[in-house]
Write a protein that holds these residues in place. Structure first.
Motif, PDB file in Angstrom:
ATOM      1  N   MET A 116      26.600  63.034  34.067  1.00 44.60           N
ATOM      2  CA  MET A 116      27.993  63.114  34.493  1.00 44.60           C
ATOM      3  C   MET A 116      28.160  64.115  35.637  1.00 44.60           C
ATOM      4  O   MET A 116      28.850  63.837  36.616  1.00 44.60           O
ATOM      5  CB  MET A 116      28.885  63.489  33.308  1.00 44.60           C
ATOM      6  N   LEU A 120      29.361  61.960  38.730  1.00 44.50           N
ATOM      7  CA  LEU A 120      30.810  61.798  38.725  1.00 44.50           C
ATOM      8  C   LEU A 120      31.516  62.994  39.357  1.00 44.50           C
ATOM      9  O   LEU A 120      31.031  64.123  39.267  1.00 44.50           O
ATOM     10  CB  LEU A 120      31.314  61.626  37.284  1.00 44.50           C
ATOM     11  N   ARG A 125      35.095  62.820  35.649  1.00 46.41           N
ATOM     12  CA  ARG A 125      34.661  63.386  34.365  1.00 46.41           C
ATOM     13  C   ARG A 125      35.857  63.593  33.439  1.00 46.41           C
ATOM     14  O   ARG A 125      35.791  63.297  32.249  1.00 46.41           O
ATOM     15  CB  ARG A 125      33.903  64.697  34.581  1.00 46.41           C
ATOM     16  N   ARG A 129      36.604  61.809  29.875  1.00 46.49           N
ATOM     17  CA  ARG A 129      36.911  62.575  28.657  1.00 46.49           C
ATOM     18  C   ARG A 129      38.163  62.025  27.988  1.00 46.49           C
ATOM     19  O   ARG A 129      38.215  61.857  26.770  1.00 46.49           O
ATOM     20  CB  ARG A 129      37.087  64.061  28.987  1.00 46.49           C
TER      21      ARG A 129
END
Length: 143
Positions: A116, A120, A125, A129
């Motif tokens: 990640m 990203l 990210r 989440r």
């Protein structure tokens, strides 16, 4: 295919690809995925009967007996009498089993965090989440 169907297909496909990739982070020769799931259940939920584990994993009690027998033989779980029903046997994770399942989680979490971070943006990210919470919500929907 309507937009909800297309989104469901895309999400399911992506989840399966990610799960396959996370499984690749497990070393060769370790426990089977089903055995690791058993350890995970016992580590999270505490002692359970073979029937409870089978129901949780949606397998037959006979299939679960084979998986748990191997885990008992390798001393990753132990058997104990059920204090409330002496006819039942409770399966309990051992210290070695707890260490193994936690190390497995740590290894996969580390891979995912690094992937990640390197792939990203911070916004992506955070979006991922938030999506994790939504996927948890979906996983709790009862039919």
């Amino acid at each position: 295919m309507n937009s909800s169907d297309a989104a469901a297909h895309e999400i399911r496909s992506s989840l399966f690809r990610l799960v396959r990739r996370l499984r690749q982070e497990r070393p060769e020769g370790e426990l089977s995925y089903s055995q690791l799931n058993v350890l995970g259940w016992l580590e999270r939920e505490g002692p359970m009967t073979n029937a409870d584990l089978a129901a949780a994993e949606r397998v037959t009690p006979q299939t679960m007996m084979r998986a748990t027998a191997d885990l008992v033989a390798t001393e990753l779980i132990s058997r104990a009498d059920n204090p409330t029903d002496r006819r039942q046997v409770l399966l309990k994770i051992t210290a070695a089993g707890t260490t193994l399942v936690r190390e497995d989680r740590r290894r996969r979490d580390t891979f995912l965090a690094q992937a990640m971070a390197s792939t990203l943006t911070p916004t992506e990210r955070e979006l991922l989440r938030l999506a994790a919470g939504l996927m948890d919500k979906l996983s709790e929907v009862q039919e």
